[in-house]
Scaffold this active site. Structure first.
Site, mmCIF file in Angstrom:
data_model
loop_
_atom_site.group_PDB
_atom_site.id
_atom_site.type_symbol
_atom_site.label_atom_id
_atom_site.label_comp_id
_atom_site.label_asym_id
_atom_site.label_seq_id
_atom_site.Cartn_x
_atom_site.Cartn_y
_atom_site.Cartn_z
ATOM 1 N N HIS A 3 74.660 21.247 70.035
ATOM 2 C CA HIS A 3 74.748 19.815 69.728
ATOM 3 C C HIS A 3 75.736 19.061 70.621
ATOM 4 O O HIS A 3 76.468 18.187 70.144
ATOM 5 C CB HIS A 3 75.098 19.603 68.247
ATOM 6 C CG HIS A 3 74.024 20.032 67.318
ATOM 7 N ND1 HIS A 3 74.201 21.029 66.378
ATOM 8 C CD2 HIS A 3 72.731 19.637 67.199
ATOM 9 C CE1 HIS A 3 73.075 21.211 65.709
ATOM 10 N NE2 HIS A 3 72.165 20.387 66.193
ATOM 11 N N GLU A 5 67.223 16.324 75.001
ATOM 12 C CA GLU A 5 66.589 15.544 73.946
ATOM 13 C C GLU A 5 67.085 14.105 73.917
ATOM 14 O O GLU A 5 66.427 13.246 73.335
ATOM 15 C CB GLU A 5 66.772 16.208 72.578
ATOM 16 C CG GLU A 5 68.186 16.279 72.065
ATOM 17 C CD GLU A 5 68.266 17.061 70.764
ATOM 18 O OE1 GLU A 5 68.722 16.477 69.772
ATOM 19 O OE2 GLU A 5 67.860 18.237 70.742
ATOM 20 N N GLU A 9 70.873 25.656 73.389
ATOM 21 C CA GLU A 9 70.513 24.245 73.545
ATOM 22 C C GLU A 9 71.734 23.325 73.550
ATOM 23 O O GLU A 9 72.676 23.520 72.783
ATOM 24 C CB GLU A 9 69.574 23.856 72.394
ATOM 25 C CG GLU A 9 69.153 22.406 72.380
ATOM 26 C CD GLU A 9 68.306 22.079 71.160
ATOM 27 O OE1 GLU A 9 68.126 20.881 70.882
ATOM 28 O OE2 GLU A 9 67.845 23.017 70.474
ATOM 29 N N TRP A 64 79.085 13.813 69.750
ATOM 30 C CA TRP A 64 78.177 13.988 68.615
ATOM 31 C C TRP A 64 77.419 15.293 68.757
ATOM 32 O O TRP A 64 76.976 15.645 69.829
ATOM 33 C CB TRP A 64 77.197 12.818 68.561
ATOM 34 C CG TRP A 64 76.308 12.920 67.384
ATOM 35 C CD1 TRP A 64 76.564 12.477 66.127
ATOM 36 C CD2 TRP A 64 75.043 13.574 67.329
ATOM 37 N NE1 TRP A 64 75.530 12.785 65.288
ATOM 38 C CE2 TRP A 64 74.573 13.471 66.008
ATOM 39 C CE3 TRP A 64 74.263 14.217 68.248
ATOM 40 C CZ2 TRP A 64 73.353 13.983 65.591
ATOM 41 C CZ3 TRP A 64 73.058 14.750 67.850
ATOM 42 C CH2 TRP A 64 72.596 14.620 66.525
ATOM 43 N N ARG A 90 63.983 19.170 77.149
ATOM 44 C CA ARG A 90 63.935 18.908 75.715
ATOM 45 C C ARG A 90 63.423 17.520 75.324
ATOM 46 O O ARG A 90 63.260 17.212 74.155
ATOM 47 C CB ARG A 90 65.348 19.092 75.137
ATOM 48 C CG ARG A 90 65.789 20.521 75.063
ATOM 49 C CD ARG A 90 65.122 21.255 73.917
ATOM 50 N NE ARG A 90 65.646 20.800 72.634
ATOM 51 C CZ ARG A 90 64.906 20.540 71.555
ATOM 52 N NH1 ARG A 90 63.597 20.675 71.599
ATOM 53 N NH2 ARG A 90 65.469 20.158 70.435
ATOM 54 N N ASP A 114 71.572 25.842 68.803
ATOM 55 C CA ASP A 114 71.882 24.494 69.285
ATOM 56 C C ASP A 114 73.374 24.231 69.144
ATOM 57 O O ASP A 114 73.929 24.323 68.044
ATOM 58 C CB ASP A 114 71.085 23.477 68.464
ATOM 59 C CG ASP A 114 71.137 22.070 69.028
ATOM 60 O OD1 ASP A 114 71.940 21.822 69.951
ATOM 61 O OD2 ASP A 114 70.380 21.213 68.544
ATOM 62 N N TYR A 149 76.772 19.435 60.955
ATOM 63 C CA TYR A 149 75.460 18.934 61.318
ATOM 64 C C TYR A 149 74.557 20.079 61.780
ATOM 65 O O TYR A 149 74.977 20.981 62.493
ATOM 66 C CB TYR A 149 75.563 17.899 62.442
ATOM 67 C CG TYR A 149 74.209 17.405 62.879
ATOM 68 C CD1 TYR A 149 73.512 16.487 62.105
ATOM 69 C CD2 TYR A 149 73.600 17.896 64.022
ATOM 70 C CE1 TYR A 149 72.254 16.055 62.467
ATOM 71 C CE2 TYR A 149 72.337 17.472 64.399
ATOM 72 C CZ TYR A 149 71.670 16.546 63.617
ATOM 73 O OH TYR A 149 70.419 16.139 63.979
ATOM 74 N N ARG A 179 65.227 28.819 65.166
ATOM 75 C CA ARG A 179 66.577 28.369 65.498
ATOM 76 C C ARG A 179 67.501 28.716 64.349
ATOM 77 O O ARG A 179 67.152 28.483 63.184
ATOM 78 C CB ARG A 179 66.596 26.851 65.734
ATOM 79 C CG ARG A 179 67.875 26.354 66.376
ATOM 80 C CD ARG A 179 67.941 24.842 66.403
ATOM 81 N NE ARG A 179 68.416 24.294 65.142
ATOM 82 C CZ ARG A 179 68.789 23.031 64.967
ATOM 83 N NH1 ARG A 179 68.719 22.170 65.971
ATOM 84 N NH2 ARG A 179 69.204 22.608 63.798
ATOM 85 N N GLU A 217 59.480 22.412 69.206
ATOM 86 C CA GLU A 217 60.270 22.343 67.980
ATOM 87 C C GLU A 217 59.396 21.783 66.852
ATOM 88 O O GLU A 217 58.635 20.841 67.057
ATOM 89 C CB GLU A 217 61.484 21.437 68.193
ATOM 90 C CG GLU A 217 62.383 21.312 66.980
ATOM 91 C CD GLU A 217 63.630 20.476 67.256
ATOM 92 O OE1 GLU A 217 64.580 20.568 66.465
ATOM 93 O OE2 GLU A 217 63.644 19.734 68.267
#
Length: 408
Positions: free
Chosen positions: A218, A268, A242, A408, A289, A216, A159, A147, A345
């Site tokens: 996020h 996730e 992602e 977030w 995820r 990702d 982040y 990643r 992951e």
């Protein structure tokens, strides 16, 4: 055989973990992971105050009945706290069952479907040059899937990037900052969307077409922004993109899917099969995820992935450092057995964490394999854990340039 003791263990060896330990009347010990990053004590209280009293004296082999008791019998269903607590119990009971059987856990789940579980690591940098250096380092460690994340020019710390601009502070092992209040970071989606394609171009030029690349977002994009990003990255042949948009509105993924062929990974923060119902039935994603730790354990996640398999959707289990070695081991046992496994992951835990849990899974040739010893293949050292008491920690908050709190 009956459950004699249920203990909730909270420690912070590099980051906070919630571990459930179940002991039977003949001394067999099972471990489960109930860690919920930034909300650990909510799960710990749920387990100690509401779940543990229900377990003492029960048959530890009755895994399905216990799962249904905790899910259907509580009235309040679903949600991360409930499902993380159920996961901790479920995995601990599977650990016990496999130890009694004298088999590694994956053998009770149908046996191995592959030699090892393909794993991806996290390469990042405040800029492209630092990212390239990080990718080289991960390839030297043996990763064949990586990643890639970088800082965004003009935004400062972002982040998902292991070093922050300005001071070089590192948080490879734990992005949740310890302290009374969360850290705040700035976010600008337009700047991000301009920047990411050039990052992927640089990485492909350096490493060629064979390296499996992941990225990702996020949850920070609107559906149309996510569609734009997916389309702009098609030329770079990503393994997946992602969390492109908050997926609570599952129908939003229809727009993304309509505009891009870049594979999509979502979930996730999802906890049950109901969170995936539209996404799977309409084949709006390619990878699930959810981790064992937050989706009701092996029993809960197996339900999700069995349904996903009917739609040619594969697993991509979440595996950051806020999933403990117990949760990671459970994911690997399930992943080794699943027919529709995709990728795992893998973020390396800190030395302190490994000293507490002593995980016996192994990484080799770009993949992970669980321990061959009976059960999960993870233990818990109370003496070491006692040196690392709980410390409050929060994941960072993102704000737009005008100060508005962002997704977030």
């Amino acid at each position: 055989m009956r459950i004699r003791e249920v203990e909730v263990l909270v420690a912070s060896p590099g980051r906070n973990f919630v571990t459930l330990r179940i002991t039977t009347d003949d001394g067999v010990v099972g471990l489960g992971d109930g860690t919920l990053n930034g909300r650990e004590l909510a799960v710990a209280a749920y387990l100690s105050e509401h779940v543990a009293p229900l377990l003492e004296g029960r048959d530890p082999h009755a895994i399905e009945d216990t799962w249904q008791l905790l899910y259907r019998g509580a009235y309040w269903r679903r949600g991360p706290v409930t499902m993380s607590a159920i996961a901790a119990v479920d995995v601990a009971l599977w650990d016990i069952k496999a130890q009694v059987a004298g088999l590694p856990l994956y053998q009770l789940l149908g046996g191995a479907s592959r030699e090892r579980c393909l794993a991806y690591g996290h390469a990042s940098g405040v800029d492209v040059a630092e990212l390239i250096e990080s990718v080289h380092a991960h390839r030297e460690q043996g990763f064949r899937a990586i990643r890639v994340q970088t800082g965004v020019p003009g935004l400062g710390p972002v982040y998902g990037v292991a070093s922050s601009a300005g001071g070089g502070e590192r948080y490879d092992f734990e992005p949740a900052r310890r302290g009374a209040l969360p850290a705040e970071e700035r976010w600008d989606s337009r700047a991000y969307l301009r920047h990411v394609p050039s990052v992927m171009e640089s990485v492909r030029q350096e490493f060629g077409p064979e390296l499996m690349l992941l990225h990702d977002a996020h949850h920070r994009l609107t559906p149309i922004e996510a569609a734009r990003l997916g389309k702009s990255l098609e030329a770079y042949d990503l393994f997946w993109l992602e969390d492109v948009t908050p997926a609570e509105n599952q129908e939003a993924l229809r727009l993304v899917r309509h505009h891009t062929t870049t594979p999509l990974a979502i979930g996730e923060v999802f906890n049950t099969v109901w969170d995936y119902r539209t996404l799977l039935a309409e084949q709006l994603i390619d990878y699930v995820r959810s981790p064992v730790t937050h989706a009701g354990g092996i029993t809960g996640l197996r339900r999700i992935l069995d349904l996903a398999g009917q739609y040619q959707v594969r697993s991509g289990m979440h595996g950051p450092t806020d999933v403990s070695p117990v949760g990671m081991a459970a994911s690997l046992h399930l992943g080794l057995a699943l027919h529709n496994f995709g990728i795992q992951e893998y973020m390396l835990h800190s030395a302190e964490t490994n000293a507490v849990f002593s995980p016996r899974f192994t990484f080799d040739d770009g993949g992970l394999r669980p321990s061959e010893e009976p059960g999960l293949g993870v233990s818990y050292d109370d003496e070491v854990a006692a040196r690392f008491p709980y410390e409050r920690a929060y994941l960072p908050i993102a704000r737009r340039p005008d100060g508005t709190v962002h997704d977030w």
